[in-house]
Design a protein around this motif. Structure first.
Motif, PDB file in Angstrom:
ATOM      1  N   ARG A 153       0.828  -1.206   0.000  1.00  0.00           N
ATOM      2  CA  ARG A 153       0.000   0.000   0.000  1.00  0.00           C
ATOM      3  C   ARG A 153       0.865   1.261   0.000  1.00  0.00           C
ATOM      4  NH1 ARG A 153      -2.003   3.734   3.091  1.00  0.00           N
ATOM      5  NH2 ARG A 153      -0.867   3.000   4.926  1.00  0.00           N
ATOM      6  N   GLY A 154       0.421   2.266  -0.742  1.00  0.00           N
ATOM      7  CA  GLY A 154       1.144   3.526  -0.830  1.00  0.00           C
ATOM      8  C   GLY A 154       0.592   4.554   0.124  1.00  0.00           C
ATOM      9  N   ALA A 155       0.662   5.824  -0.290  1.00  0.00           N
ATOM     10  CA  ALA A 155       0.246   6.929   0.572  1.00  0.00           C
ATOM     11  C   ALA A 155      -1.269   7.130   0.584  1.00  0.00           C
ATOM     12  CB  ALA A 155       0.929   8.211   0.120  1.00  0.00           C
ATOM     13  N   PHE A 156      -1.971   6.506  -0.380  1.00  0.00           N
ATOM     14  CA  PHE A 156      -3.415   6.687  -0.491  1.00  0.00           C
ATOM     15  C   PHE A 156      -4.122   5.358  -0.229  1.00  0.00           C
ATOM     16  CE2 PHE A 156      -1.332  10.018  -2.856  1.00  0.00           C
ATOM     17  CZ  PHE A 156      -2.038  11.159  -2.474  1.00  0.00           C
ATOM     18  N   CYS A 157      -5.417   5.307  -0.447  1.00  0.00           N
ATOM     19  CA  CYS A 157      -6.142   4.063  -0.175  1.00  0.00           C
ATOM     20  C   CYS A 157      -5.608   2.905  -1.001  1.00  0.00           C
ATOM     21  CB  CYS A 157      -7.633   4.248  -0.455  1.00  0.00           C
ATOM     22  SG  CYS A 157      -8.511   5.240   0.772  1.00  0.00           S
ATOM     23  N   PHE A 158      -5.174   3.228  -2.222  1.00  0.00           N
ATOM     24  CA  PHE A 158      -4.614   2.194  -3.099  1.00  0.00           C
ATOM     25  C   PHE A 158      -3.529   2.850  -3.949  1.00  0.00           C
ATOM     26  CE2 PHE A 158      -4.134  -0.758  -6.507  1.00  0.00           C
ATOM     27  CZ  PHE A 158      -4.485  -1.992  -6.000  1.00  0.00           C
ATOM     28  N   GLY A 159      -2.286   2.567  -3.612  1.00  0.00           N
ATOM     29  CA  GLY A 159      -1.186   3.103  -4.398  1.00  0.00           C
ATOM     30  C   GLY A 159      -0.752   4.496  -3.969  1.00  0.00           C
TER      31      GLY A 159
END
Length: 214
Positions: A153-159
């Motif tokens: 997982r990145g900085a957002f909900c997905f990516g």
């Protein structure tokens, strides 16, 4: 392009964010949901949107309703920057997050639902707030687990770029705070919200920054 919306409407907020992210200019047409019994119920507006809700998008003579349908339309017409990943399974994952809010959580604190519970079923303001906190907390707690389960997982909900899920999350957290929800069980969502709100596209779409803000 015209967006008929209300500054405090979560569904309208989602669409404003998308238009900002994609750099699409639009005319802001305020529809006050309380003034005069609700401008969304006037004959002029219900011709556009028979449901008497916001938002409504008018583009090149076509009238579109329902925020998620509008977001999908904008995604297809203005594909950059994308709000959905390319992989079909990843796209379904993002949609499931967005729908968890738009279909499961948000409708239960929609103003017309709360007005019915208050005025017709005769529940108090305190009971309405408890009702809203219950459903918001239940939904956000589940979404926290969904987001945490995303591999890499990145900085957002997905990516590492905003998606449909983030566009639904941020307005919902505004509502959560308005109803006094305890967000301590959702630290991931709170951090994502802060990351999103640091972006001008989100900040400029915020309720307090709209021309009809009270």
């Amino acid at each position: 392009m015209k967006l008929y919306n209300f500054f405090r409407s979560s569904a309208s907020y989602r669409v404003r964010i998308a238009l900002n992210l994609k750099g699409v200019p639009y005319e802001y047409v305020p529809i006050h949901l309380r003034r005069g019994g609700g401008e969304q119920y006037t004959p002029t507006y219900t011709v556009l949107n028979p449901q008497g809700i916001v938002p409504t998008l008018e583009d090149n003579g076509r009238v579109l309703t329902q925020s998620l349908a509008i977001l999908e339309y904008l995604e297809e017409r203005y594909p950059e920057p994308p709000l959905l990943p390319r992989d079909p399974a990843d796209r379904a994952t993002v949609r499931s997050m967005a729908l968890a809010i738009a279909c499961e959580v948000h409708p239960l604190q929609n103003s017309r639902v709360l007005n019915y519970v208050k005025d017709t079923l005769h529940h108090s303001e305190e009971e309405l707030n408890a009702w809203s906190r219950h459903w918001i907390t239940l939904g956000l707690t589940a979404l926290e687990q969904m987001v945490r389960a995303v591999p890499n997982r990145g900085a957002f909900c997905f990516g590492n770029t905003p998606s449909l899920a983030d566009l639904c999350l941020v307005p919902q957290l505004v509502n959560a705070r308005r109803f006094g929800c305890d967000l301590s069980a959702c630290p991931t969502l709170v951090q994502i919200d802060a990351t999103c709100c640091a972006l001008s596209a989100f900040a400029n779409a915020a309720p307090e920054n709209q021309p009809d803000a009270e």
